[in-house]
Design a protein around this motif. Structure first.
Motif, PDB file in Angstrom:
ATOM      1  N   GLY A   8       0.847  -1.284  -0.233  1.00  9.01           N
ATOM      2  CA  GLY A   8       0.064   0.099   0.000  1.00  9.01           C
ATOM      3  C   GLY A   8       0.912   1.474  -0.019  1.00  9.01           C
ATOM      4  N   VAL A   9       2.042   1.132  -0.792  1.00  6.63           N
ATOM      5  CA  VAL A   9       2.855   2.347  -0.948  1.00  6.63           C
ATOM      6  C   VAL A   9       2.713   3.093  -1.974  1.00  6.63           C
ATOM      7  CG1 VAL A   9       5.071   2.701  -0.952  1.00  6.63           C
ATOM      8  CG2 VAL A   9       4.642   1.148   0.777  1.00  6.63           C
ATOM      9  N   THR A  10       2.849   4.398  -2.103  1.00  6.52           N
ATOM     10  CA  THR A  10       2.761   5.227  -3.289  1.00  6.52           C
ATOM     11  C   THR A  10       3.961   4.634  -4.302  1.00  6.52           C
ATOM     12  OG1 THR A  10       3.146   6.712  -1.885  1.00  6.52           O
ATOM     13  CG2 THR A  10       1.460   7.196  -3.643  1.00  6.52           C
ATOM     14  N   GLN A  11       3.662   4.641  -5.723  1.00  5.99           N
ATOM     15  CA  GLN A  11       4.561   4.349  -6.753  1.00  5.99           C
ATOM     16  C   GLN A  11       5.674   5.105  -6.378  1.00  5.99           C
ATOM     17  OE1 GLN A  11       2.916   3.269 -10.429  1.00  5.99           O
ATOM     18  NE2 GLN A  11       4.766   3.228 -11.083  1.00  5.99           N
ATOM     19  N   ASN A  37       8.065  -2.064  10.134  1.00  5.06           N
ATOM     20  CA  ASN A  37       7.353  -1.555  10.932  1.00  5.06           C
ATOM     21  C   ASN A  37       5.939  -1.699  10.379  1.00  5.06           C
ATOM     22  OD1 ASN A  37       8.655  -0.332  12.936  1.00  5.06           O
ATOM     23  ND2 ASN A  37       9.208   1.558  11.830  1.00  5.06           N
ATOM     24  N   LEU A  38       5.696  -1.977   9.131  1.00  8.31           N
ATOM     25  CA  LEU A  38       4.325  -2.425   8.985  1.00  8.31           C
ATOM     26  C   LEU A  38       4.030  -4.003   9.142  1.00  8.31           C
ATOM     27  CD1 LEU A  38       4.614  -0.815   5.327  1.00  8.31           C
ATOM     28  CD2 LEU A  38       3.502  -0.061   7.318  1.00  8.31           C
ATOM     29  N   VAL A  39       5.026  -4.852   9.588  1.00  8.29           N
ATOM     30  CA  VAL A  39       4.641  -6.056   9.927  1.00  8.29           C
ATOM     31  C   VAL A  39       3.998  -5.967  11.128  1.00  8.29           C
ATOM     32  CG1 VAL A  39       5.586  -8.305  10.614  1.00  8.29           C
ATOM     33  CG2 VAL A  39       6.731  -7.052   8.851  1.00  8.29           C
ATOM     34  N   ALA A  40       2.821  -7.016  11.213  1.00  9.85           N
ATOM     35  CA  ALA A  40       1.915  -6.995  12.607  1.00  9.85           C
ATOM     36  C   ALA A  40       2.898  -7.197  13.591  1.00  9.85           C
ATOM     37  CB  ALA A  40       1.170  -8.395  12.541  1.00  9.85           C
ATOM     38  N   PRO A  41       2.606  -6.649  14.895  1.00  3.61           N
ATOM     39  CA  PRO A  41       3.753  -6.761  15.950  1.00  3.61           C
ATOM     40  C   PRO A  41       4.095  -8.189  16.306  1.00  3.61           C
ATOM     41  CG  PRO A  41       2.045  -4.949  16.222  1.00  3.61           C
ATOM     42  CD  PRO A  41       1.535  -5.721  15.234  1.00  3.61           C
ATOM     43  N   GLU A  42       3.106  -8.878  16.173  1.00  4.88           N
ATOM     44  CA  GLU A  42       3.221 -10.291  16.595  1.00  4.88           C
ATOM     45  C   GLU A  42       4.090 -11.257  15.583  1.00  4.88           C
ATOM     46  OE1 GLU A  42       0.329  -9.064  15.765  1.00  4.88           O
ATOM     47  OE2 GLU A  42      -0.854 -10.695  14.535  1.00  4.88           O
ATOM     48  N   HIS A  43       4.511 -10.462  14.617  1.00  2.00           N
ATOM     49  CA  HIS A  43       5.082 -11.175  13.423  1.00  2.00           C
ATOM     50  C   HIS A  43       6.725 -10.520  13.396  1.00  2.00           C
ATOM     51  CE1 HIS A  43       1.611 -13.449  11.477  1.00  2.00           C
ATOM     52  NE2 HIS A  43       1.957 -14.043  12.348  1.00  2.00           N
ATOM     53  N   THR A  44       6.777  -9.176  13.912  1.00  2.00           N
ATOM     54  CA  THR A  44       7.927  -8.740  13.527  1.00  2.00           C
ATOM     55  C   THR A  44       9.259  -9.145  13.832  1.00  2.00           C
ATOM     56  OG1 THR A  44       6.623  -6.685  14.234  1.00  2.00           O
ATOM     57  CG2 THR A  44       9.103  -6.281  14.013  1.00  2.00           C
ATOM     58  N   TYR A  79       3.810 -14.185   7.117  1.00  2.00           N
ATOM     59  CA  TYR A  79       3.672 -13.053   8.245  1.00  2.00           C
ATOM     60  C   TYR A  79       2.356 -12.183   7.715  1.00  2.00           C
ATOM     61  CZ  TYR A  79       6.972 -10.087   5.588  1.00  2.00           C
ATOM     62  OH  TYR A  79       7.546  -9.598   4.428  1.00  2.00           O
ATOM     63  N   ILE A  80       2.047 -11.392   8.790  1.00  2.00           N
ATOM     64  CA  ILE A  80       0.871 -10.503   8.439  1.00  2.00           C
ATOM     65  C   ILE A  80       1.607  -9.004   8.393  1.00  2.00           C
ATOM     66  CG2 ILE A  80      -1.241  -9.464   9.304  1.00  2.00           C
ATOM     67  CD1 ILE A  80      -1.888 -12.192  10.577  1.00  2.00           C
ATOM     68  N   ILE A  81       0.982  -8.165   7.293  1.00  2.00           N
ATOM     69  CA  ILE A  81       1.226  -6.568   7.345  1.00  2.00           C
ATOM     70  C   ILE A  81       0.070  -5.845   7.370  1.00  2.00           C
ATOM     71  CG2 ILE A  81       3.692  -6.989   6.096  1.00  2.00           C
ATOM     72  CD1 ILE A  81       2.034  -5.629   3.599  1.00  2.00           C
ATOM     73  N   ASN A  82       0.097  -4.625   7.957  1.00  2.00           N
ATOM     74  CA  ASN A  82      -0.878  -3.834   7.978  1.00  2.00           C
ATOM     75  C   ASN A  82      -0.280  -2.566   7.094  1.00  2.00           C
ATOM     76  OD1 ASN A  82      -2.464  -4.728  10.285  1.00  2.00           O
ATOM     77  ND2 ASN A  82      -0.549  -4.290  11.252  1.00  2.00           N
ATOM     78  N   PRO A 139      -5.681  -6.028   6.603  1.00  2.00           N
ATOM     79  CA  PRO A 139      -4.133  -6.586   6.784  1.00  2.00           C
ATOM     80  C   PRO A 139      -4.289  -7.826   5.637  1.00  2.00           C
ATOM     81  CG  PRO A 139      -5.221  -6.537   8.899  1.00  2.00           C
ATOM     82  CD  PRO A 139      -6.248  -6.152   7.712  1.00  2.00           C
ATOM     83  N   ARG A 140      -2.833  -8.016   5.265  1.00  2.00           N
ATOM     84  CA  ARG A 140      -2.465  -9.003   4.468  1.00  2.00           C
ATOM     85  C   ARG A 140      -1.445 -10.016   5.093  1.00  2.00           C
ATOM     86  NH1 ARG A 140      -2.043  -4.985  -0.692  1.00  2.00           N
ATOM     87  NH2 ARG A 140      -4.300  -4.236  -0.443  1.00  2.00           N
TER      88      ARG A 140
END
Ligand code: ADP
Length: 682
Positions: A375-378, A389-396, A417-420, A427-428
């Motif tokens: 979800g980052v601008t091109q 930092n985008l990685v879900a805290p439980e997976h960092t 892992y999950i990212i926000n 989340p993905r």
């Protein structure tokens, strides 16, 4: 003459006159009679006293042709005195005509009336004076001339002197020059000797370096061909060059380059000519050439240079062609490029993203797909830390550990892992792989790899897990019920109750049917997963099939099955499978539209297809759910229904119809009912 009375008589006067030393004579009348002449005059004339009384012409006949008689006449007539000095008169003296010089005067003597009565002629012989003066003058002029000559001579002499001086000067400077030239000459001679020595050495080393150059050319691993600039004749060519152009040595000797390699002339002759005329080298990288190598036309990639070799005056003497056949490298690279392109396409079509971290700068470079995933601008700059930092805290921790391990062990890693995503979307799940790369000192430089969004497959896995638990649960109910029935039957086997026995048998059958259905669904699913759903096609009448099926519904009596439409329409299909589809639709209508009294079959021909539908008047299905109905394991809010299945029925039906080349779908309106339909080719 003053008119005063004279004391002397004319006689006396004449006598006095005659004794005067100045020569005197008196002439009268037109004939110029000599009235008197004194001795001095007679001596002048060189005559005697007999001339007195005679006309002057007669007395002095030599005067004829001289100016004196005329002068006398003029004085007589004009009364004007005429005088002259140093006047020449040629007189006959001692019988010889000689020149004499006189100062003379012819004075007119007048009477009281002013008339000329006679002429008083006085003369002084100045011949001696005259002659001496003339001599003097002559001498003087001679002297002058001599002087002038002398002066001229002097001048000449001076000029000559000057010239001499100049010549002297020149000579002395020439002498100096000569001296210095001599000196120089000595030095030059020495230098010459030295130069000759150097030249000798130079020639030797030139010969040596030429030999070395030739050896270098001969042994060079690259093709070298030397061409004379003025006629393009091949001067020298090494074996490597022969190999590049695929020629025998003999076919390159005594030829111009284009005679030897004519197939390259069209493109490269103008280029070589330009190199010769401009002196600017030409280099080509991976030029594709069609070369006739050993008689076969081949395509080759060649790196080459046309290098001008110059004369001392800078003009181009020769062209050195240095050529390397890079066909293999180019082809290998093209294969790599093609493989890379394939990989890229594969990565793209797999919706895979790629990523690379520069460990020194923490800079993260990610592909477009990876940008989308995060979800980052091109094109936005991003650091690895920011991405972490985008990685879900439980997976960092898991992610950073995986990368650290990979760097340490030099093994590739794979982690899920999950990212926000940065844009705040849902989340993905990501599956990321990668490995570290190192520099010469074995220091890790970067880590790179691929990533893929596995959210859907994760959800599917979840569904599968759910399905297994549901399936177990679904199976457990009929199995429990069957087990209970069997236990009761076992207990009463010695004394069976006629009322209970049939009920227990019925309960067991229902449970068994349920179990069979579930097992059938599971079998179909696994068959379909393995692509083993085989069709056994026969020709049958659709209406006939519809009338035969679903007797369990008819027996139960809760619903009325009505057949409408084309009762004669036939299809060629797998009758058993199509029956299965119809049963599933009718069972669903019974399950999910229990209050619909009538369940209506319709058969019709649409184009070259048969269209069959099952209609109920139940609650209908919400549009947002309709799109998912035919997906595997999909069940709308199943909790509300006792007999909800495994969410497999419509999925299996859709697979069966698709396999026949037909279509399946539903038209439904909330509160009004649903019509499930499918088509089959006739
Ligand atoms: P299941 O085994 O759950 O019946 P299906 O694939 O046959 O699975 O059906 C999927 C879902 O579609 C059902 O769970 C139900 O919610 C919905 N459905 C099917 N048929 C009807 C119908 N006639 N009326 C309302 N909902 C229906």
């Amino acid at each position: 003459m003053s008119n005063y009375p004279s004391h002397f008589s004319s006689e006396l006067l004449l006598t006095i006159l005659s004794q005067a030393t100045t020569a005197t004579a008196i002439h009268s009348t037109d004939e110029m009679i000599i009235e008197t002449a004194n001795d001095a005059m007679i001596a002048v004339w060189g005559k005697d006293k007999s001339v007195i009384g005679k006309p002057i012409e007669e007395a002095l006949p030599e005067l004829k042709g001289q100016p004196f008689l005329g002068l006398l006449q003029s004085v007589l007539h004009t009364g004007q005195t005429i005088a002259g000095s140093d006047t020449r008169a040629d007189l006959v003296v001692d019988g010889e005509l000689k020149p004499f010089y006189f100062d003379f005067e012819y004075r007119a003597i007048k009477n009281d009336e002013g008339e000329v009565i006679c002429i008083l002629h006085t003369a002084t012989d100045v011949t001696a004076r005259y002659l001496s003066r003339r001599r003097e003058m002559e001498l003087e002029s001679e002297l002058q001339a001599a002087n002038q000559e002398l002066a001229a001579t002097n001048e000449e002499l001076a000029a000559a002197n000057e010239e001499l001086a100049a010549a002297n000067e020149e000579m002395s400077s020439s002498n100096e020059e000569l001296a210095s030239t001599l000196e120089q000459l000595t030095v030059t001679n020495e230098e010459l000797a030295e130069s000759q020595e150097i030249l000798k050495k130079l020639n030797y080393s030139l010969a040596e370096s030429e030999a070395r150059f030739r050896a270098v050319v001969t042994q060079a691993p690259v093709g070298v061909c030397i061409i004379s600039a003025h006629d393009l004749m091949i001067q020298d060519v090494n074996d490597a060059y022969l190999k590049v152009v695929g020629r025998e040595r003999a076919s390159m000797q005594n030829r111009t380059i284009w005679q030897a390699v004519p197939e390259a002339a069209a493109v490269y002759a103008p280029i070589m000519n330009k190199v010769i005329s401009t002196g600017v080298a030409f280099s080509a990288i991976e030029h594709e050439l069609q070369l006739v190598r050993n008689g076969l036309t081949q395509s080759a990639f060649v790196n080459f240079v046309y290098e001008p070799v110059r004369f001392e005056d800078n003009s181009v003497k020769a062209i050195m062609i240095v050529a390397v056949d890079v066909t293999e490298q180019v082809e290998a690279r093209r294969q790599i490029e093609a493989a890379e392109e394939m990989l890229r396409q594969a990565i793209d079509s797999a919706n895979m993203g790629t990523w690379m971290v520069d460990l020194a700068t923490d800079k993260l470079t990610i592909s477009e797909q990876a940008e989308k995933i995060h979800g980052v601008t091109q094109g936005a700059e991003m650091t690895f830390t920011a991405a972490l930092n985008l990685v879900a805290p439980e997976h960092t921790q898991k992610v950073s550990n995986a990368i650290e391990q990979a760097i340490k062990t030099k093994n590739s890693f794979e982690t899920e892992y999950i990212i926000n995503p940065l844009d705040g979307s849902r989340p993905r799940w990501l599956k990321t792989t990668g490995r570290a790369y190192y520099d010469d000192q074995d220091k890790p430089v970067s880590v790179s790899g691929t990533m893929i969004d596995i959210t859907e497959s994760k959800a599917y896995d979840q569904q599968k897990d759910d399905f297994i638990s549901i399936a177990s649960h679904e199976l457990k109910t009929p199995v429990t019920s069957l087990k209970a029935a069997l236990q009761l039957l076992d207990r009463m086997k010695a004394n069976p109750s006629p009322q209970v026995l049939p009920k227990l048998i019925e309960q067991s059958n229902r449970s068994m049917d349920k179990i069979s259905t579930l097992i059938e669904d599971l079998l179909n699913l696994s068959r379909m997963n393995e692509g083993q759903l085989k069709l056994d096609k026969t020709k049958f009448t659709i209406a006939h099939m519809l009338n035969q099926c679903c007797n369990h519904v008819r027996v139960a009596g809760k619903h009325e099955l009505i057949l409408q439409g084309d009762e004669k329409l036939e299809v060629k299909a797998d009758e058993h499978r199509v029956d299965q589809v119809i049963v599933n639709m009718v069972n669903n209508a019974v399950k999910y539209a229990p209050n619909s009294k009538q369940i209506v079959f319709n058969v019709e021909k649409v184009g070259n297809m048969a269209r069959i539908s099952v209609k109920d008047t139940g609650p209908g299905i919400a549009p947002d759910k309709i799109v998912h109905l035919f997906e595997r394991y999909y069940r709308t809010d199943a909790s509300g229904y006792q007999n909800s299945g495994l969410g497999l029925g419509l999925y299996i039906s859709a697979e069966i119809i698709r396999k026949h080349g037909g279509e399946i779908g539903v038209d439904s309106e909330l509160g009004k009912g649903s019509t499930f339909w499918f088509t089959l080719p006739l």
